[in-house]
Design an enzyme around this catalytic site. Structure first.
Site, PDB file in Angstrom:
ATOM      1  N   ARG A 106       0.848  -1.187   0.000  1.00 37.37           N
ATOM      2  CA  ARG A 106       0.000   0.000   0.000  1.00 37.37           C
ATOM      3  C   ARG A 106       0.883   1.237   0.000  1.00 37.37           C
ATOM      4  O   ARG A 106       1.647   1.470   0.937  1.00 37.37           O
ATOM      5  CB  ARG A 106      -0.906   0.001   1.244  1.00 37.37           C
ATOM      6  CG  ARG A 106      -1.714   1.252   1.358  1.00 37.37           C
ATOM      7  CD  ARG A 106      -2.683   1.294   2.543  1.00 37.37           C
ATOM      8  NE  ARG A 106      -3.272   2.614   2.522  1.00 37.37           N
ATOM      9  CZ  ARG A 106      -3.303   3.465   3.551  1.00 37.37           C
ATOM     10  NH1 ARG A 106      -2.854   3.121   4.737  1.00 37.37           N
ATOM     11  NH2 ARG A 106      -3.807   4.668   3.399  1.00 37.37           N
ATOM     12  N   HIS A 151      -3.032  11.023   0.652  1.00 34.15           N
ATOM     13  CA  HIS A 151      -2.515  10.820   2.000  1.00 34.15           C
ATOM     14  C   HIS A 151      -1.965  12.166   2.491  1.00 34.15           C
ATOM     15  O   HIS A 151      -0.776  12.329   2.731  1.00 34.15           O
ATOM     16  CB  HIS A 151      -1.448   9.719   1.996  1.00 34.15           C
ATOM     17  CG  HIS A 151      -1.216   9.073   3.339  1.00 34.15           C
ATOM     18  ND1 HIS A 151      -1.354   7.721   3.554  1.00 34.15           N
ATOM     19  CD2 HIS A 151      -0.841   9.593   4.529  1.00 34.15           C
ATOM     20  CE1 HIS A 151      -1.069   7.427   4.821  1.00 34.15           C
ATOM     21  NE2 HIS A 151      -0.748   8.557   5.437  1.00 34.15           N
ATOM     22  N   GLU A 196      -7.467   8.485   6.102  1.00 38.32           N
ATOM     23  CA  GLU A 196      -7.743   9.165   7.366  1.00 38.32           C
ATOM     24  C   GLU A 196      -8.215  10.606   7.197  1.00 38.32           C
ATOM     25  O   GLU A 196      -7.546  11.546   7.653  1.00 38.32           O
ATOM     26  CB  GLU A 196      -6.494   9.138   8.270  1.00 38.32           C
ATOM     27  CG  GLU A 196      -5.998   7.744   8.577  1.00 38.32           C
ATOM     28  CD  GLU A 196      -4.892   7.729   9.624  1.00 38.32           C
ATOM     29  OE1 GLU A 196      -4.368   8.797   9.974  1.00 38.32           O
ATOM     30  OE2 GLU A 196      -4.558   6.639  10.106  1.00 38.32           O
ATOM     31  N   ASN A 338      -7.429   1.939   9.646  1.00 36.79           N
ATOM     32  CA  ASN A 338      -6.135   2.127  10.302  1.00 36.79           C
ATOM     33  C   ASN A 338      -6.357   2.128  11.804  1.00 36.79           C
ATOM     34  O   ASN A 338      -7.186   2.901  12.311  1.00 36.79           O
ATOM     35  CB  ASN A 338      -5.506   3.469   9.915  1.00 36.79           C
ATOM     36  CG  ASN A 338      -5.056   3.519   8.463  1.00 36.79           C
ATOM     37  OD1 ASN A 338      -5.115   2.513   7.750  1.00 36.79           O
ATOM     38  ND2 ASN A 338      -4.589   4.672   8.036  1.00 36.79           N
ATOM     39  N   TYR A 340      -4.325   1.829  15.744  1.00 41.99           N
ATOM     40  CA  TYR A 340      -3.073   1.752  16.506  1.00 41.99           C
ATOM     41  C   TYR A 340      -3.284   1.555  17.999  1.00 41.99           C
ATOM     42  O   TYR A 340      -2.511   0.886  18.660  1.00 41.99           O
ATOM     43  CB  TYR A 340      -2.250   3.043  16.308  1.00 41.99           C
ATOM     44  CG  TYR A 340      -1.669   3.175  14.920  1.00 41.99           C
ATOM     45  CD1 TYR A 340      -2.413   3.735  13.873  1.00 41.99           C
ATOM     46  CD2 TYR A 340      -0.389   2.719  14.648  1.00 41.99           C
ATOM     47  CE1 TYR A 340      -1.891   3.839  12.595  1.00 41.99           C
ATOM     48  CE2 TYR A 340       0.145   2.827  13.365  1.00 41.99           C
ATOM     49  CZ  TYR A 340      -0.604   3.382  12.352  1.00 41.99           C
ATOM     50  OH  TYR A 340      -0.080   3.474  11.095  1.00 41.99           O
ATOM     51  N   GLU A 406      -3.619  -0.131   8.030  1.00 37.52           N
ATOM     52  CA  GLU A 406      -2.425   0.251   8.805  1.00 37.52           C
ATOM     53  C   GLU A 406      -2.556  -0.272  10.222  1.00 37.52           C
ATOM     54  O   GLU A 406      -3.658  -0.258  10.800  1.00 37.52           O
ATOM     55  CB  GLU A 406      -2.261   1.781   8.931  1.00 37.52           C
ATOM     56  CG  GLU A 406      -1.724   2.484   7.722  1.00 37.52           C
ATOM     57  CD  GLU A 406      -1.571   3.983   7.952  1.00 37.52           C
ATOM     58  OE1 GLU A 406      -1.333   4.415   9.108  1.00 37.52           O
ATOM     59  OE2 GLU A 406      -1.694   4.717   6.968  1.00 37.52           O
TER      60      GLU A 406
HETATM   61  C1  GBH Z   1      -1.373   7.084  10.589  1.00 33.34           C
HETATM   62  O1  GBH Z   1      -2.144   7.940  11.372  1.00 33.34           O
HETATM   63  C2  GBH Z   1      -0.985   7.727   9.282  1.00 33.34           C
HETATM   64  O2  GBH Z   1      -1.838   7.298   8.242  1.00 33.34           O
HETATM   65  C3  GBH Z   1       0.432   7.484   8.901  1.00 33.34           C
HETATM   66  O3  GBH Z   1       0.778   8.345   7.856  1.00 33.34           O
HETATM   67  C4  GBH Z   1       1.314   7.660  10.115  1.00 33.34           C
HETATM   68  O4  GBH Z   1       2.673   7.610   9.823  1.00 33.34           O
HETATM   69  C5  GBH Z   1       0.962   6.568  11.090  1.00 33.34           C
HETATM   70  O5  GBH Z   1      -0.381   6.637  11.415  1.00 33.34           O
HETATM   71  C6  GBH Z   1       1.720   6.616  12.400  1.00 33.34           C
HETATM   72  O6  GBH Z   1       1.375   7.740  13.125  1.00 33.34           O
HETATM   73  O7  GBH Z   1       0.123  13.770  18.539  1.00 33.34           O
HETATM   74  O8  GBH Z   1      -1.705  13.689  20.116  1.00 33.34           O
HETATM   75  O9  GBH Z   1      -1.915  14.982  18.083  1.00 33.34           O
HETATM   76  C7  GBH Z   1      -2.570   7.359  12.598  1.00 33.34           C
HETATM   77  C8  GBH Z   1      -3.544   8.218  13.355  1.00 33.34           C
HETATM   78  C9  GBH Z   1      -3.835  10.311  14.353  1.00 33.34           C
HETATM   79  C10 GBH Z   1      -2.094   8.937  15.098  1.00 33.34           C
HETATM   80  C11 GBH Z   1      -3.140  11.509  14.932  1.00 33.34           C
HETATM   81  C12 GBH Z   1      -1.389  10.129  15.686  1.00 33.34           C
HETATM   82  C13 GBH Z   1      -1.634  12.311  16.593  1.00 33.34           C
HETATM   83  C14 GBH Z   1      -2.019  12.421  18.003  1.00 33.34           C
HETATM   84  N1  GBH Z   1      -2.863   9.322  13.951  1.00 33.34           N
HETATM   85  N2  GBH Z   1      -2.342  11.134  16.077  1.00 33.34           N
HETATM   86  S1  GBH Z   1      -1.328  13.835  18.729  1.00 33.34           S
END
Ligand code: GBH
Length: 502
Positions: A106, A151, A196, A338, A340, A406
């Site tokens: 991807r 993206h 996202e 996605n 995490y 993701e």
């Molecule tokens: C993804 O976002 C992205 O699609 C990707 O590009 C990125 O590299 C990957 O995750 C890893 O981060 O710092 O408290 O403001 C994941 C969702 C939403 C996670 C925003 C980080 C920031 C929180 N992201 N969040 S804060």
């Protein structure tokens, strides 16, 4: 006959009891394999890996513009000007993917690389050639391309007319999507319109930590989201009307969501957690995947009430109108997810006379102190939340076909990255429970990321790669981490077969 039948019955009872019974505690490891045909992948995004920000006709995008500003807003003052130099080193990435044994890769197209002004009247042939080279190298190595159109890297000239706040961009995005389908769709059979849109809206147009750094939470974030949802639907219809019959591909959207667990079992917290899910995921998923379409009723109700209390004549949440509701509904051939991390959600009223997306929800979120952290403060390790989330989606959207687009873990870049390997093992195991025990309709999984890269506002201070990249070496050499070996083994085994008894 009778003995045979009862033997089968007994075996079935034992199987069911062993798999679904109360004996399997929340965090217990489950041996087993994924269904035949389950697909495995790894992901990247253009701005995070390509570099070559102004080479061979590429135009400037909002991340180029932001990182080049006097205060670029990146924690280590870095940029994606060179990043992992995948513009020149994509064959190294393909080699890493091949070594890992993935079925698909991807990656995203940089809009400004193929349309330097963002508009269709000026096509950059070098950009088209670059993505042809990437796609052909993947196919030569038996790896299927899965391509994201957007993206987060809007061409800067489109920002100058308001970016996602300007509804004109809906048609301009449609032109870009059309070019991508006509240029690459003979070989690309899986497309993702947006990655996202929540992040682009809330961080880019609400709190302002991401490009284009517009601050206006509770107002401009809702408008940016509105136009991205319309743009997504526009691209889906263009594909459906003009390409599906000849190219036989599929096109969907990728939404990000954590799992929101009620902080206590009080009715108010249980409702708050559900409302938080609707505000985060439902905001984008309800218009596209629900039977009725449109924004979630609870979101419309809460934003309207807060808007009225704050003296706004109408709700700050824009309205689609029935024509758009019908045009948007059903426009995704799969649900890209996605995921995490998870959070605890509780009922909480935010006092004060300002507008905010969080305030609109009457919810506060926090992390349980017992959850292990990662190098990214927001990313706590909560594997069971993954299983709950995909079950929630499966129930909410009628067993929708889901692809995990993701999932991954942040550290500081160790080669012997045991914590990342454990993260993958435990999260993928929870995903397998969701499929094999709960019956969720999930057909593939994607690790973020195949290589270390530019982690947006965190620059190069947090690493997500299965392969490390030496950002101090102009040659940007890649090296395999321990987690890449562990992930390769999971792929080779299609899960976690029980060790042979002897
Ligand atoms: C993804 O976002 C992205 O699609 C990707 O590009 C990125 O590299 C990957 O995750 C890893 O981060 O710092 O408290 O403001 C994941 C969702 C939403 C996670 C925003 C980080 C920031 C929180 N992201 N969040 S804060």
């Amino acid at each position: 006959m009778t003995p045979t039948v009862s033997k089968w019955c007994l075996a079935l009872v034992l199987l069911v009891a062993g798999r679904c019974g109360p004996t399997l505690a929340q965090d217990d490891f489950l041996y087993g394999t994924f269904p035949d045909g389950f697909i495995w992948g790894a992901a990247t995004a253009a701005y995070q890996i390509e570099g070559a920000w102004n080479e061979n006709g590429k135009g400037e995008n909002i991340w180029d513009f932001m990182t080049h500003a006097y205060d670029g807003g990146i924690s280590d003052n870095s940029t994606g000007d060179i990043a992992a130099d995948s513009y020149n080193k994509y064959l190294d990435d393909v080699a890493a993917l091949k070594e890992t044994g993935v079925n698909f890769y991807r990656f995203s197209i940089s809009w400004s690389r193929i349309l330097p002004t963002g508009r269709i009247d000026q096509i950059n042939q070098d950009g088209i050639n670059y993505y042809n080279n990437v796609i052909n190298a993947l196919l030569d190595n038996g790896i299927t391309p899965l391509v994201t159109l957007y993206h987060w890297d809007l061409p800067q000239p489109l920002q100058e007319i308001g970016g996602w706040l300007n509804e004109e961009v809906v048609d301009i995005f449609g032109d870009y999507a059309n070019l991508a389908f006509s240029s690459f769709g003979d070989r690309v059979k899986s497309w993702i319109t947006f990655n996202e849109p929540w992040v682009q809206s809330v961080l880019g147009y609400g709190y302002g930590g991401n490009a284009p750094r517009i601050v206006g939470s509770g107002q401009t974030d809702y408008i940016a989201a509105h136009n991205q949802i319309k743009s997504h639907a526009r691209a889906w219809h263009i594909y459906d009307d003009n390409y599906r019959a000849t190219q036989n591909g599929e096109i969907g959207i990728t939404l990000d969501s954590g799992w929101s667990e009620p902080k206590t079992q009080s009715a108010a917290d249980i409702e708050a957690a559900e409302r938080n899910m609707q505000f985060k995921l439902g905001w984008f998923a309800h218009p596209i995947f629900s039977v009725d379409g449109d924004y979630p009723p609870v979101m419309k109700e809460y934003v309207a009430r807060h808007s009225a209390e704050e003296g706004f004549p109408v709700s700050r949440l824009p309205e689609f109108g029935q024509t758009w509701v019908d045009y948007i509904k059903g426009t995704s051939d799969f649900f890209g997810l996605n995921h995490y991390t998870s959070a605890l959600a509780e009922y909480s009223v935010w006092e004060g006379n300002w507008t905010s997306y969080d305030k609109d929800q009457d919810v506060s979120t926090s992390a349980d102190p017992s959850w292990p952290s990662s190098a990214a403060p927001w990313l706590k390790v909560v594997p069971w939340g993954f299983r709950k989330l995909v079950n929630w989606i499966n129930n909410e959207y009628n067993g929708v076909r889901l692809l995990v687009t993701e999932n991954g873990y942040a550290d500081l870049g160790e080669i012997n990255d045991v914590d990342r390997a454990n993260y993958y093992t435990s999260y993928i195991n929870e995903l397998m429970k969701a499929i094999n025990l709960d019956g969720c309709n999930i057909y593939g999984y994607t690790a973020w990321s195949i290589i270390d890269n530019f982690e947006w506002a965190a620059g190069y201070s947090q690493k997500f790669g299965l392969y490390s990249v030496d950002f101090n070496d102009p040659a940007r050499p890649r090296s395999r981490k321990y987690s890449a070996q562990v992930y390769a083994q999971i792929i080779a085994d299609n899960g976690f077969p029980a060790p042979a008894e002897n």
